[in-house]
Design an enzyme around this catalytic site. Sequence first.
Site, PDB file in Angstrom:
ATOM      1  N   CYS A 104       0.827  -1.095  -0.102  1.00 21.84           N
ATOM      2  CA  CYS A 104       0.018   0.117  -0.180  1.00 21.84           C
ATOM      3  C   CYS A 104       0.971   1.176  -0.093  1.00 21.84           C
ATOM      4  CB  CYS A 104      -1.085   0.108   1.096  1.00 21.84           C
ATOM      5  SG  CYS A 104      -1.798   1.813   1.232  1.00 21.84           S
ATOM      6  N   MET A 314      -4.525   5.341  -5.348  1.00 23.66           N
ATOM      7  CA  MET A 314      -3.556   4.237  -4.632  1.00 23.66           C
ATOM      8  C   MET A 314      -2.213   4.882  -4.906  1.00 23.66           C
ATOM      9  SD  MET A 314      -6.182   2.750  -6.592  1.00 23.66           S
ATOM     10  CE  MET A 314      -5.593   1.432  -7.797  1.00 23.66           C
TER      11      MET A 314
END
Length: 392
Positions: A104, A314
């Site tokens: 992430c 993201m």
Amino acid sequence: MSSVAQIKIPATYMRGGTSKGVFFNLTDLPEAAQKPGEARDKLLLRVIGSPDPYQKQIDGMGGATSSTSKTVILSKSESPGHDVDYLFGQVSIDKPFVDWSGNCGNLSAAVGPFAISNGLVDSARIPENGVVEVRIWQVNIQKTIVAKVPITNGEVQETGDFELDGVTFPAAEVPVAFMDPADGEGAIFPTGNLVDDLEVPGVGTFKATMINAGIPTVFVNAADVGYTGAELQEAINGNPDALTRFETIRAYGALKMGLISDVAEAANRQHTPKVAFVAPPKSYTASSGKDVNADDVDLLVRALSMGKLHHAMMGTAAVAIGAAAAIEGTLVNLAAGGGKRHTVTFGHPSGSLQVGAEASLIDGRWNIDQAVMSRSARVLMEGFVRVPGDSF
């Protein structure tokens, strides 16, 4: 009726970039969950509140979106030259699994601050005032991330005036550099091509750039899938047929990239690859009501994560965007106008973001030295999470 007492586990709830998740120090986890396996996965699922057929995660810490159904486990690094080992788990909302296949990028910005505040960085390296360069070993993808964390009066500075589209309030800026973000073999383009014809049975054949930098990502042209690139979440997420179409494209992209051996495997690999669509600049109004002018961005990008259009972008996909934009001839580069570039500013549903990347062609192979972008991070709550003692 049986009754099992709850147990308490030290934890920190943090925002990093446009995501948030539950952070743990490895040594604070119950012994059975300190190593990979079923016990760890079951524990994290229960902490987040999954699997939830209602898709709300009411009975856990998750926020019922891909951006808020996340967990992080940190420990002193066992990798030479690094401060902290960073393991990321993307928790499925409605299915009983944790995806460990990728990173992430947004939460990467919170790893340095957590590591400093929790004694995982040598105290001798922390100035009274200044910046600490935290070297992070990203365990999932076996890569180095370097975060520059501001320090004020000997503590992590969290407040500031840095604004990030997709985050309501300003905070302190944390520049994050993703070093050599392609996979370990340097295969930025798993198919060997900058652009492929991706055949998706029942959907169509699309021009696609499939890149592995930051996170494996399948880029297609917005026009080819019936969009302008200026769409907001509801235009996609409110259309079940569109979601099914994008998931099918993602599955066949994963197959073409060699990430899976059968399209059926994509259902249990929700986190990677990502699928995104790109378009030339166009003015639009972001979800916040902010006007994004065509003259202020190089291109538009919309990306899906865990089966839904992301509310912003993201962090790892931003790395993929920066890397692809830096390489002449990819769909991302062409949407941005083509030519050599070192930075790119792209419009997303919440506003815009700039990311920089340096690309070079060596012995016929493309290489990305690093991709850099600025995020911010903040502790939202710290203390303990509680789970039933028999939940893992």
